[in-house]
Scaffold this active site. Structure first.
Site, mmCIF file in Angstrom:
data_model
loop_
_atom_site.group_PDB
_atom_site.id
_atom_site.type_symbol
_atom_site.label_atom_id
_atom_site.label_comp_id
_atom_site.label_asym_id
_atom_site.label_seq_id
_atom_site.Cartn_x
_atom_site.Cartn_y
_atom_site.Cartn_z
ATOM 1 N N ASP A 1 4.898 -5.404 -9.680
ATOM 2 C CA ASP A 1 5.429 -4.417 -8.302
ATOM 3 C C ASP A 1 6.628 -3.751 -8.673
ATOM 4 O OD1 ASP A 1 6.341 -3.661 -6.236
ATOM 5 O OD2 ASP A 1 6.297 -5.819 -5.044
ATOM 6 N N ASN B 1 0.792 -1.114 -0.155
ATOM 7 C CA ASN B 1 0.131 0.020 -0.137
ATOM 8 C C ASN B 1 0.755 1.279 -0.088
ATOM 9 O OD1 ASN B 1 -2.406 1.577 2.183
ATOM 10 N ND2 ASN B 1 -2.444 1.428 -0.032
ATOM 11 N N CYS C 1 3.151 1.671 -3.126
ATOM 12 C CA CYS C 1 3.485 2.072 -4.361
ATOM 13 C C CYS C 1 2.399 1.968 -5.553
ATOM 14 C CB CYS C 1 4.618 0.847 -4.862
ATOM 15 S SG CYS C 1 6.165 0.951 -4.109
ATOM 16 N N SER D 1 -1.211 0.573 -5.235
ATOM 17 C CA SER D 1 -2.452 0.692 -4.944
ATOM 18 C C SER D 1 -2.904 2.421 -4.645
ATOM 19 C CB SER D 1 -3.111 -0.339 -3.872
ATOM 20 O OG SER D 1 -2.452 -0.088 -2.555
HETATM 21 P P1 4NP Z 1 3.270 -2.245 -3.474
HETATM 22 O O1 4NP Z 1 4.915 -2.278 -3.593
HETATM 23 O O2 4NP Z 1 2.731 -3.627 -2.950
HETATM 24 O O3 4NP Z 1 3.077 -1.808 -4.875
HETATM 25 O O4 4NP Z 1 3.045 -1.106 -2.524
HETATM 26 C C1 4NP Z 1 5.742 -2.730 -2.302
HETATM 27 C C2 4NP Z 1 6.076 -2.072 -1.424
HETATM 28 C C3 4NP Z 1 6.717 -2.685 -0.332
HETATM 29 C C4 4NP Z 1 7.304 -3.905 -0.346
HETATM 30 C C5 4NP Z 1 6.947 -4.580 -1.338
HETATM 31 C C6 4NP Z 1 5.949 -4.076 -2.361
HETATM 32 N N1 4NP Z 1 7.966 -4.317 0.784
HETATM 33 O O5 4NP Z 1 8.340 -5.603 0.598
HETATM 34 O O6 4NP Z 1 8.471 -3.640 1.566
#
Ligand code: 4NP
Length: 158
Positions: free
Chosen positions: A125, A13, A15, A17
């Protein structure tokens, strides 16, 4: 037209979303489709944090400000409240379905598969990649948002 309640969901939550929330809100407003939005993560790693600086920048580049958003984790009550729960990727969708009460399962869809007959894929991602990944994410989310809003504009509410 009834206000459509939409929750966008990714892993952290920070990047995808939050970016999806900002872009979808803008596309819906410009199309005159009343929509109330929030976003959430399936994981709790970043609860309370602002969106990733790279997402903030990529959105500012297209004139959208998501700096007010703060990360939260998906909650059980979300499944009753929202009409659509848009997962950014298949893993997010599977994690959501594990939490989802059986009567609300139809609400949980992959964002790229939300419009019947359109297969627009997962939102990759960008967290571990370069700034290019964030620019690509904005282009992809804009395409998904435009298709979704056009579908809502021309079809009966679910
Ligand atoms: P999101 O990206 O799911 O698009 O917000 C990520 C943000 C953080 C992490 C992985 C994906 N993390 O592993 O901390």
């Amino acid at each position: 037209m009834k206000t459509i309640q939409v929750l966008t969901v990714c892993l952290g939550n920070i990047c995808r979303s939050p970016a999806a929330q900002g872009i979808l809100a803008d596309v819906a407003e410009r199309a005159g489709v009343p929509m109330a939005l929030d976003s959430a993560g399936t994981a709790a790693y970043h609860v309370g944090n602002k969106p990733d600086a790279r997402s903030i920048k990529a959105l500012l580049n297209v004139g959208l400000d998501i700096r007010h958003q703060r990360a939260r984790q998906v909650a059980k009550e979300d499944f009753a409240q929202y009409d659509w729960i848009l997962a950014m990727d298949e893993q997010n969708r599977r994690n959501l379905l594990q939490l989802c009460p059986p009567q609300f399962r139809d609400k949980v869809v992959l964002f790229g598969e939300a419009v019947p007959g359109l297969h627009l894929g997962e939102v990759d991602d960008p967290y571990y990649g370069s700034d290019d990944g964030f620019a690509h994410m904005v282009t992809h989310l804009t395409e998904l948002s435009e298709a979704f809003v056009e579908y809502l504009r021309t079809h009966k509410p679910r």
